[in-house]
Design an enzyme around this catalytic site. Structure first.
Site, PDB file in Angstrom:
ATOM      1  N   SER A 115       0.831  -1.215   0.000  1.00 50.47           N
ATOM      2  CA  SER A 115       0.000   0.000   0.000  1.00 50.47           C
ATOM      3  C   SER A 115       0.859   1.256   0.000  1.00 50.47           C
ATOM      4  O   SER A 115       1.669   1.471   0.914  1.00 50.47           O
ATOM      5  CB  SER A 115      -0.911  -0.042   1.237  1.00 50.47           C
ATOM      6  OG  SER A 115      -1.200   1.255   1.714  1.00 50.47           O
ATOM      7  N   LYS A 140     -11.173  -8.117  -1.436  1.00 51.90           N
ATOM      8  CA  LYS A 140     -12.015  -9.190  -1.992  1.00 51.90           C
ATOM      9  C   LYS A 140     -13.333  -9.295  -1.244  1.00 51.90           C
ATOM     10  O   LYS A 140     -14.367  -9.572  -1.840  1.00 51.90           O
ATOM     11  CB  LYS A 140     -11.274 -10.533  -1.944  1.00 51.90           C
ATOM     12  CG  LYS A 140     -10.225 -10.671  -3.045  1.00 51.90           C
ATOM     13  CD  LYS A 140     -10.045 -12.117  -3.494  1.00 51.90           C
ATOM     14  CE  LYS A 140      -9.031 -12.199  -4.633  1.00 51.90           C
ATOM     15  NZ  LYS A 140      -7.645 -11.838  -4.188  1.00 51.90           N
ATOM     16  N   TRP A 177      -8.478   6.677   9.130  1.00 51.68           N
ATOM     17  CA  TRP A 177      -8.089   6.107   7.830  1.00 51.68           C
ATOM     18  C   TRP A 177      -7.115   7.010   7.091  1.00 51.68           C
ATOM     19  O   TRP A 177      -7.426   8.178   6.859  1.00 51.68           O
ATOM     20  CB  TRP A 177      -9.349   5.914   6.977  1.00 51.68           C
ATOM     21  CG  TRP A 177      -9.088   5.398   5.592  1.00 51.68           C
ATOM     22  CD1 TRP A 177      -8.120   4.511   5.203  1.00 51.68           C
ATOM     23  CD2 TRP A 177      -9.818   5.731   4.406  1.00 51.68           C
ATOM     24  NE1 TRP A 177      -8.222   4.266   3.851  1.00 51.68           N
ATOM     25  CE2 TRP A 177      -9.244   5.003   3.342  1.00 51.68           C
ATOM     26  CE3 TRP A 177     -10.904   6.570   4.144  1.00 51.68           C
ATOM     27  CZ2 TRP A 177      -9.723   5.094   2.024  1.00 51.68           C
ATOM     28  CZ3 TRP A 177     -11.373   6.656   2.845  1.00 51.68           C
ATOM     29  CH2 TRP A 177     -10.788   5.921   1.801  1.00 51.68           C
ATOM     30  N   GLY A 178      -5.988   6.425   6.703  1.00 47.54           N
ATOM     31  CA  GLY A 178      -5.102   7.095   5.763  1.00 47.54           C
ATOM     32  C   GLY A 178      -3.975   7.884   6.401  1.00 47.54           C
ATOM     33  O   GLY A 178      -4.102   8.396   7.515  1.00 47.54           O
TER      34      GLY A 178
END
Lengths: 209, 209
Positions: free
Chosen positions: A16, A49, A186-187
């Protein structure tokens, strides 16, 4: 630091790109706020997924993908970090993630993760490679063959899988993710907020005691 | 400011929650850097449809949606902005967007946009409503009925549609988006970077002259 220090969970995948930024920045930021980093390597692919995606959103959506590489160059310039757009993306990182899980509480975890990230996002090398991972471990003065063997036991493979299941269960949908208690951030853009939150929450708990 | 000042395009939809943050912050930030804001209202829905999505990613992906509302509360606390999670999301905003396009270069554009955003994200009101939009215009001392009539002409509807087509053509995939020249920055988290980039780029052009 002690186990009473405020803690911040850092969930990341070596494939990532925004996890790369966070991996290079988190130790200094957390230390400045007296926050202990809990390294939580996990495989992002199975999480994607679970959402019905067969790759990264940056691959599935070409406009967003084009943007992301431009954004990464600008962000790395801003943070003073080296950057090379990887020729393969997202790179499979199962072996180095297994090693990171093995060493998550060891003093070498930060340096190991930074070197694997640099191999991917600076040197543009395949990272799911026993030779490369072994070289990184050896360069850190560690027993590479013992660690690689331990990383590949059936028991440890199951531990890695359980880590991914926990990620889905806790509502993660990308990486990096930070947890200060139950509060999810997040992030890489939220790293500063997450560290401050982790530091402040423990202070608040002490006030209540 | 003059037309020689550095400029930053601000593309937004009144239904977009992160556009709310940027709308409330952009004028002060841009002014501090001597950057002129070019207001670019556009309908995000058709852009999402061009990607095959029939709503906001925050609606289509429930984990991300749950996160976003928590994130918005924390971000508003950080910026000192009021916040109410809207009971309908994303809200249709065609009429106020048409009015904003009409007034994009007028001195009242910032105040108008902030009030429409507050109606959506603070007062939890429907904003695609002639009465509400008219009240906002009147409160700004403007001729509400003349502006609403002008916003609803066939010619202006076509101008609004052309704005959305330009958004797709320029590779936008969300909002807010900022452009400093051809350089695109995505999201309220990049507002500071975009303003600094706009300010610096013009300085660089002057150096070359």
């Amino acid at each position: 630091m002690t186990s009473n220090d405020p803690q911040l969970e850092f969930w990341f995948d070596f494939g990532s790109n925004y996890s790369y930024l966070a991996t290079m920045r988190i130790e200094a930021l957390a230390a400045a706020h007296g926050v202990r980093v809990l390294w939580k390597p996990f495989l992002l692919g199975p999480v994607f997924k679970a959402f019905g995606w067969n790759s990264s959103p940056f691959v599935l959506q070409k406009e967003k993908g084009a943007y992301v590489w431009r954004d990464m160059q600008r962000q790395c310039d801003k943070y003073g970090l080296p950057w090379t757009q990887p020729s393969a993306f997202p790179r499979r990182a199962l072996l180095p993630l297994r090693v990171a899980l093995l060493g998550a509480a060891e003093p070498w975890i930060g340096a190991f993760c930074q070197r694997i990230m640099q191999a991917n996002f600076v040197d543009d090398r395949e990272i799911d490679d026993p030779q490369l991972v072994g070289d990184v471990l050896a360069a850190l003065g560690l027993d590479a063959s013992a660690l690689l063997a331990a990383a590949n036991t059936e028991q440890h493979k199951l531990a890695m899988r359980a880590q991914g299941e926990q990620a889905v269960q806790r509502g993660m949908f990308g990486a990096p993710m930070f947890f200060a208690g139950d509060d999810m951030f997040w992030g890489n853009d939220r790293l500063e907020d997450a560290v401050a939150w982790a530091a402040g929450h423990v202070a608040a708990r002490i006030d209540l005691a």
